[in-house]
Design an enzyme around this catalytic site. Structure first.
Site, short mmCIF file in Angstrom:
data_model
loop_
_atom_site.label_atom_id
_atom_site.label_comp_id
_atom_site.label_asym_id
_atom_site.label_seq_id
_atom_site.Cartn_x
_atom_site.Cartn_y
_atom_site.Cartn_z
N CYS A 1 0.73 -1.26 -0.02
CA CYS A 1 0.03 0.07 -0.04
C CYS A 1 1.02 1.13 -0.06
CB CYS A 1 -0.79 -0.09 1.29
SG CYS A 1 0.08 0.36 2.84
N ALA B 1 3.21 1.75 2.84
CA ALA B 1 4.31 0.86 2.73
C ALA B 1 5.60 1.52 1.75
CB ALA B 1 4.12 -0.61 2.06
N HIS C 1 5.61 6.21 -2.84
CA HIS C 1 6.85 6.79 -3.27
C HIS C 1 6.77 8.07 -3.69
CE1 HIS C 1 7.70 2.19 -4.54
NE2 HIS C 1 8.09 2.36 -3.40
#
Lengths: 489, 71
Positions: free
Chosen positions: A60, A63, A193
């Site tokens: 997810c 994460a 990210h």
């Protein structure tokens, strides 16, 4: 089994898709393809929502932000803001090594959480967050800053973490960075990210009261997208330093806040994991005029190629340095290849990992005489697949966001000698009798980057593939009929 | 209208990057590429066409811009 040709591979995909209902079949068909180097573009669809009901291997947004980008920054405290589980079950799992005294000046393997309870969901958790930050500052005064990594409920109940962060930052006199990386955002960790990169852009660069940093030099470079898994960044860093460059920042394995603030002053950004840090590289290129270059430190062929590519951005002394480094390690690499290549020659590998590995490790396998017959990304985008196309051969299976079922069927049919994927797949394949390496955190080994890493990589692959245990998976009482048959014959 | 980045390609020429679609393709032609007028219709290597409002000066690349899809 011999390698599949293009038609066989296409037929295999069709056969595997057969079990799905019509609509799911149509959708999944777009994510599976056979590589054709003659075509101009890949025809794999990527970065789409996973189908409900299939076993996806994705993570997810939380994460992607806390686990990948922010987590390894060692001198900051990263609060997992929300219920306790997300932080606790992902704590220290990625093996981002660092130097420092944990709990005093480094906090990499610790878990800080606001531990949401029912009352926080009902009445909001802003007060708790501000109290938590005050407490952290009392207990861990040597922290250099705090980041607030939101978990799902924060977005759902609409807490204003930005306001709390601003007020707390003033109170403790250190940066407190709100990161809106709620798990439900996006289709995979990939958006995490991006969010994390944007948070760095907005809150770290040009921060008021940021450190002055060190005097910039003409050979300054930053390593981006190397998370120091098992010490990867260290084995990369020594090569760069040997060729005469000065590595002033590591993003983010073994990295610090001061290193990140120094980065806008470097001469060149070296980008290892394209997927997770291309956003910040592009931003720095536009805003600070810093060029960036992708490199690959897996296996001697790619290392030499990358060192020369990096050196081409600098003057002759660096170019000479690169040649010296390549020459210095040549003997060592020849020795490794001479030792392991005969044991690994011709073996087939299937990969399914995330980020950069589905394409980057191919070179290392090829150096050992092995062949990658299937590869795929958990959360890759189109640009990743475009980059992969040239690294893999014709008729290689390409699978995006592969489901548990598809992956198992592919392995059953293609019969690779080695599978490289994550821990969720590890025990399934080992029980099927297929040698397996966990390629997310190098199966508790590493580093795999650089020349030193290649030695460990080769040893690990040999250790796994040629392990005598694989012939012992069938218990003796089940083996007997076959043995008797042989005896009769 | 979508955000795009135009940058200098390493092999020469220009590269078109659209983050939203992860589209990274070379630019085949640019309508205006003069010091005092830059922009206009863009043709990409894959055949797609986009339009960026012409700028009065040549920008320093890479540059974030807004592009409109043509046709």
């Amino acid at each position: 089994m011999a390698k599949l040709n293009k038609e066989e591979a296409q037929a295999l995909i069709q056969e595997v898709l057969e079990v799905y209902p019509e609509k799911a079949k149509k959708d999944r068909a777009k994510h599976l393809a056979v590589n054709d180097t003659a075509e101009a573009k890949t025809c794999v669809t990527s970065n789409r929502k996973s189908l409900p009901g299939v076993m996806t291997i994705r993570g997810c947004a939380y994460a992607g932000s806390k686990g990948v980008v922010w987590g390894p920054i060692k001198d900051m405290i990263h609060i997992s803001h929300g219920p306790v589980g997300c932080g606790q079950y992902s704590r220290a799992g990625r093996r981002n090594y660092y130097v420092g005294t944990t709990g005093v000046d480094s906090f990499g393997t610790m878990n800080f959480t606001s531990d949401f309870q029912e009352k926080d969901i009902v009445f909001g958790g802003d007060k708790k967050l501000s109290k938590l930050i005050t407490e952290i500052e009392q207990l861990f005064p040597l922290n250099r800053g705090i980041s607030v990594q939101s978990e799902c409920p924060i977005g759902l109940i609409g807490d204003d973490i930005e306001a709390v962060s601003k007020a707390s930052s003033k109170e403790i006199g250190k940066p407190v960075i709100p990161v809106r990386c709620e798990g439900f955002r996006g289709v995979s960790q990939s958006l995490g990210h991006h969010i994390a990169n944007d948070a760095i852009r907005d809150h770290v660069f040009d921060r008021e009261g940021g450190s002055e940093g060190i005097e910039p030099g003409q050979y300054d470079v930053a390593i981006l997208g190397d998370y120091n898994i098992g010490g990867d960044a260290w084995s990369s860093r020594i090569l760069l330093e040997e060729m005469g460059l000065r590595v002033v920042a590591q993003w983010s394995g073994d990295g610090t806040l001061a290193e990140m603030e120094q980065t806008p002053k470097v001469k060149l950004n070296l980008l290892h994991c394209y997927r997770s840090m291309n956003y910040i590289s592009r931003h720095m290129e536009e805003k600070y005029g810093i060029p960036w270059v992708e490199y690959n430190f897996f296996g001697p062929t790619k290392i030499a190629e990358s060192l020369r590519k990096i050196a081409s951005y600098f003057d002759d002394s660096i170019k000479e340095g690169a040649e010296k480094v390549i020459a210095k390690y040549q003997a060592m690499c020849d020795e490794i290849i001479a030792k392991y290549r005969p044991r690994l020659e011709g073996k087939k590998v299937m990969l399914y990992v995330g980020g950069l590995r589905p394409r980057h490790v191919i070179g290392a396998y090829e150096d050992l005489g092995m062949e990658v017959v299937g590869t795929g990304y958990e959360f890759g985008h189109n640009d990743d697949y475009d980059r992969t196309r040239n690294d893999v051969g014709n008729a290689t299976l390409i699978y995006d966001d592969v489901t548990g079922f598809e992956f198992e069927e592919f392995v059953k049919r293609v019969k690779p000698d080695l599978v490289g994927s994550g821990v969720k797949e590890k025990y399934i394949f080992q029980k099927m009798g297929v040698p397996f390496r966990q390629m997310h955190s190098w199966d508790y080994s590493g580093p795999y980057h650089g020349y030193d890493g290649f030695a460990i990589f080769a040893k690990d692959m040999d250790m796994t593939l040629n392990n005598p245990c694989w012939s012992k998976l069938t218990p003796p009482w089940k083996q007997r009929p076959e043995a008797e048959q042989k005896a009769v014959a | 209208m979508a955000n795009i980045i135009i940058s200098q390609a390493t092999e020469g020429g220009l590269t078109f990057y659209m983050p939203k679609k992860d589209l990274e393709v070379p630019v085949k032609s640019l309508e205006f590429n003069q010091p005092h007028k830059w922009g206009g219709a863009l043709t990409l290597a894959d055949g797609q066409r986009y339009y960026i409002d012409p700028l009065d000066t040549m920008p320093s690349l890479p540059k974030s811009l807004r592009a409109k899809r043509m046709d």
